[in-house]
Design an enzyme around this catalytic site. Structure first.
Site, PDB file in Angstrom:
ATOM      1  N   THR A  67       0.809  -1.221   0.000  1.00 30.18           N
ATOM      2  CA  THR A  67       0.000   0.000   0.000  1.00 30.18           C
ATOM      3  C   THR A  67       0.842   1.272   0.000  1.00 30.18           C
ATOM      4  OG1 THR A  67      -0.140   0.126   2.420  1.00 30.18           O
ATOM      5  CG2 THR A  67      -1.804  -1.203   1.291  1.00 30.18           C
ATOM      6  N   ASP A  68       0.150   2.368  -0.298  1.00 35.14           N
ATOM      7  CA  ASP A  68       0.767   3.686  -0.177  1.00 35.14           C
ATOM      8  C   ASP A  68       0.531   4.197   1.246  1.00 35.14           C
ATOM      9  OD1 ASP A  68      -1.882   4.578  -0.070  1.00 35.14           O
ATOM     10  OD2 ASP A  68      -1.871   5.358  -2.113  1.00 35.14           O
ATOM     11  N   ALA A  69       0.876   5.440   1.506  1.00 37.87           N
ATOM     12  CA  ALA A  69       0.755   6.012   2.847  1.00 37.87           C
ATOM     13  C   ALA A  69      -0.689   6.050   3.351  1.00 37.87           C
ATOM     14  CB  ALA A  69       1.350   7.414   2.872  1.00 37.87           C
ATOM     15  N   GLY A  70      -1.651   6.024   2.437  1.00 37.03           N
ATOM     16  CA  GLY A  70      -3.060   6.061   2.815  1.00 37.03           C
ATOM     17  C   GLY A  70      -3.679   4.688   3.020  1.00 37.03           C
ATOM     18  N   VAL A  98      -3.920   2.328   0.711  1.00 37.60           N
ATOM     19  CA  VAL A  98      -4.538   1.884  -0.537  1.00 37.60           C
ATOM     20  C   VAL A  98      -3.470   1.157  -1.366  1.00 37.60           C
ATOM     21  CG1 VAL A  98      -5.590   2.678  -2.700  1.00 37.60           C
ATOM     22  CG2 VAL A  98      -6.225   3.751  -0.535  1.00 37.60           C
TER      23      VAL A  98
END
Length: 141
Positions: free
Chosen positions: A17-20, A22
């Site tokens: 995932t990314d920082a969010g 997602v």
């Protein structure tokens, strides 16, 4: 399901995932690659054996992917593979990824080509490779 269809479950980890939280866009392709590999394994084909014994590997030639909804951290995903067409040296797949609620997250058309591992030139896909009824036969490129 038939020999032309396969489903593989994958859990979304933090590293996907990314920082969010997602799933990063390229990781959907990694999930699809894993599902195709597991489909081949379910058919009795190990890609390392195919490379070592017959000098053949698969390369992705074309991908057309449509991202519809995000996958998120810790979700369990179903990654589906459907063989649509096999030609002499290539195969076209429809792949999709759904979450556990059944929501379609992304879908793709993927074309792979069978190539000689040393020269990276197209070769015939071994007869019966994509079938549960026969084992791969030796082929020459």
């Amino acid at each position: 399901m038939t020999a032309n269809e396969f489903s593989f479950s994958v859990r979304v980890y933090y590293e996907d995932t990314d920082a969010g939280g997602v799933v990063y866009h390229s990781n959907y392709l990694r999930f699809m690659e894993r599902a195709r590999t597991e489909w081949l394994r379910a058919l009795g084909c190990e890609q390392d054996v195919l490379m070592r014994e017959q000098g053949l590997v698969f390369a992705v030639r074309q991908v057309n992917i449509d991202y519809l909804k995000p996958a998120r951290l810790n979700e369990l995903l179903d990654v589906n593979v459907e063989l649509l067409q096999q030609k002499r040296a290539s195969a076209r797949f429809r792949q999709s990824i759904h979450n556990s609620a059944g929501d379609l997250l992304c879908e793709a058309s993927v074309v792979i080509v069978c190539v000689n591992a040393t020269e990276l030139k197209p070769c015939a896909i071994p007869a019966g490779l994509f079938s549960t009824s026969t084992h791969p036969e030796t082929t020459s490129c």
